[in-house]
Design an enzyme around this catalytic site. Structure first.
Site, short mmCIF file in Angstrom:
data_model
loop_
_atom_site.label_atom_id
_atom_site.label_comp_id
_atom_site.label_asym_id
_atom_site.label_seq_id
_atom_site.Cartn_x
_atom_site.Cartn_y
_atom_site.Cartn_z
N SER A 188 49.56 53.56 36.26
CA SER A 188 49.67 53.03 37.62
C SER A 188 48.85 53.78 38.65
O SER A 188 48.82 53.36 39.83
CB SER A 188 51.14 53.01 38.06
OG SER A 188 51.80 51.90 37.50
N LYS B 56 46.56 51.71 40.73
CA LYS B 56 46.92 51.05 41.99
C LYS B 56 46.27 51.70 43.21
O LYS B 56 46.25 51.11 44.29
CB LYS B 56 48.44 51.03 42.14
CG LYS B 56 49.18 50.14 41.13
CD LYS B 56 50.67 50.10 41.42
CE LYS B 56 51.40 49.14 40.49
NZ LYS B 56 51.59 49.67 39.13
N SER C 282 55.76 51.60 42.99
CA SER C 282 54.80 51.25 41.94
C SER C 282 55.08 49.88 41.34
O SER C 282 54.87 49.64 40.14
CB SER C 282 54.82 52.32 40.83
OG SER C 282 53.66 52.25 40.04
#
Length: 430
Positions: free
Chosen positions: A57, A60, A121
């Protein structure tokens, strides 16, 4: 005694990264790691930092950057609303993925979606933002790779916006990518991406620093346990003064990853750890890196403005009322310096002209002065042009000489050339 010995061994450990020497540094258990100065991009620690690994993640961060850019450009605003599509709903409804439980046929603002992405997240809100900005995640992935190239990331491949493996997405994996592909980044690239995010859009830290947020009637929690004030007494052990971001990540393939950033007394560092064994260890390794930075380094002005090199303090001037002019640096030269290394830096002059032609203006740029490290440790930079440099400028002005003086000078040069030629000719007779 055992604690003291362990501390000493940790303090004087040496990184084994080939080609780089980092004495008196730290041992980091993660597979790959890097620590950089958030102002200059200077690298002060690295371990296998160019190894390309799945970022999970941490991906992101690029999505966050492009959302911020779209807001800046006016394509969307924080108050723009959108509904989620079937693909995002399918991901949101899957209990295997971190999610806030999005509802169909409900309007969500960009701010709400961004908060869920940056703080919790959330994957479905990430997908929804990509569809809002680019029409589809497939088109958004193209934007991600284009922006990575523009930023100069050395090692990257973006195949989706969330950091999940494409295999997690089923038939919804972005067009133009492979069904079993995954995003890939090096720690160096992740640090450079974070550098651009927090320097170009510092408001990103206003989101990433929040321990919790309210979303659709529920409280969502940040996965960054190092943020002071995190709920739960068991997380107090991870709290770190000054930390306000940036992005955690986990998949089975990537294991535990974390891009952290902290600021104390105006000094900010960016750290990256990849492929760490556990959620806790990624924060423990980050603490080691940040402690090393804050305890061993400080920004210092090494050379004040108006610095002159003894043998390069003037430049010759032709066709002017004066035949030379003084030059100096126009700004101070400073950098992040390790303790006791202040004397291991010098200035390198690079002059654009060997002489100037009048008229010469005061403050006219004539070259560049660059700070050069002469010590044994290797301090690279995540920025393509990461050298600390300032302009070399003239300290005054020189007017062009009048036509009569120029004519006399020309006549003098003419007869001087004749005399020199005659002398050479006579010498040739003998």
């Amino acid at each position: 005694m055992a604690i003291t010995l362990a501390l000493l061994l940790s303090l004087f450990a040496v990184s084994t990264n080939p080609g780089h020497t980092y004495a008196s540094t730290v041992e980091v258990g993660a597979k790959s790691a890097i620590l950089v100065d958030a102002e200059t991009g200077k690298v002060i620690f690295e371990k296998e930092a160019d190894l390309t690994l799945p970022p999970a993640s941490m991906t992101k961060m690029m999505t966050e950057y492009l959302v911020m850019e779209a807001i800046e450009e006016g394509t969307i605003s924080w108050e723009t609303t959108t509904e989620i599509g079937p693909y995002a709903y399918e991901i949101s409804a899957n209990p295997e993925f971190s999610g806030v439980g999005l509802k169909m046929n409900k309007d969500y603002t960009v701010r709400e979606l961004y908060e869920a992405m940056a703080i919790n997240s959330d994957n479905a809100t990430t997908i929804t933002l990509t569809e809002l900005i680019a029409g589809s995640e497939s088109e958004f992935v193209k934007m991600m790779n284009e922006k990575a190239e523009e930023m100069g990331l050395p090692d990257y491949e973006f195949v989706n916006a969330t950091g999940l493996n494409n295999s997690h997405l089923g038939d919804n994996y972005p067009e133009g990518t492979e069904p079993d592909a995954t995003n890939m980044l090096s720690a160096r690239s992740a640090a450079l991406l974070a550098y651009h995010l927090i320097n170009d859009y510092p408001e990103a830290l206003e989101f990433s620093s929040q321990p919790t947020a309210e979303f659709d009637g529920q409280t969502i929690t940040n996965w960054n346990w190092m943020i002071p004030g995190m709920p739960g007494s068991n997380l107090d052990q991870f709290s770190y003064e000054g930390i306000d971001g940036l992005k955690t990540g986990y998949t089975e393939l990537a294991q535990n990853t974390f891009t952290g950033t902290a600021e104390r007394d105006g000094q900010r560092f960016i750290s990256v750890v990849m492929k760490s064994e556990s959620r806790a260890s990624r924060f423990q390794q980050t603490r080691k890196l940040l402690d090393y930075g804050f305890n061993q380094f400080e920004h210092k002005e090494l050379y004040p403005a108006a610095q002159q090199l003894e043998d390069q303090s003037t430049l010759p001037v032709t066709k002017g009322k004066e035949d030379k002019i003084s030059i100096e640096t126009n700004e101070a030269l400073s950098t992040l310096v390790k303790k006791a290394e202040e004397d291991q830096y010098e200035i390198d002059y690079s002059l654009s002209e060997e002489q100037l032609v009048a008229p010469v203006e005061k403050g006219q740029k004539v070259g560049t002065a660059t700070l050069v490290y002469t010590g044994e440790e290797s301090y690279g930079n995540i920025l393509p042009n990461g050298k600390q440099s300032v302009d070399i400028v003239t300290t005054g002005a020189v007017e062009k000489s009048n036509w009569f003086m120029l004519m006399l000078g020309g006549i003098g040069e003419f007869f001087s050339d004749i005399f020199t030629g005659a002398v050479d000719m006579v010498k040739g007779w003998f």
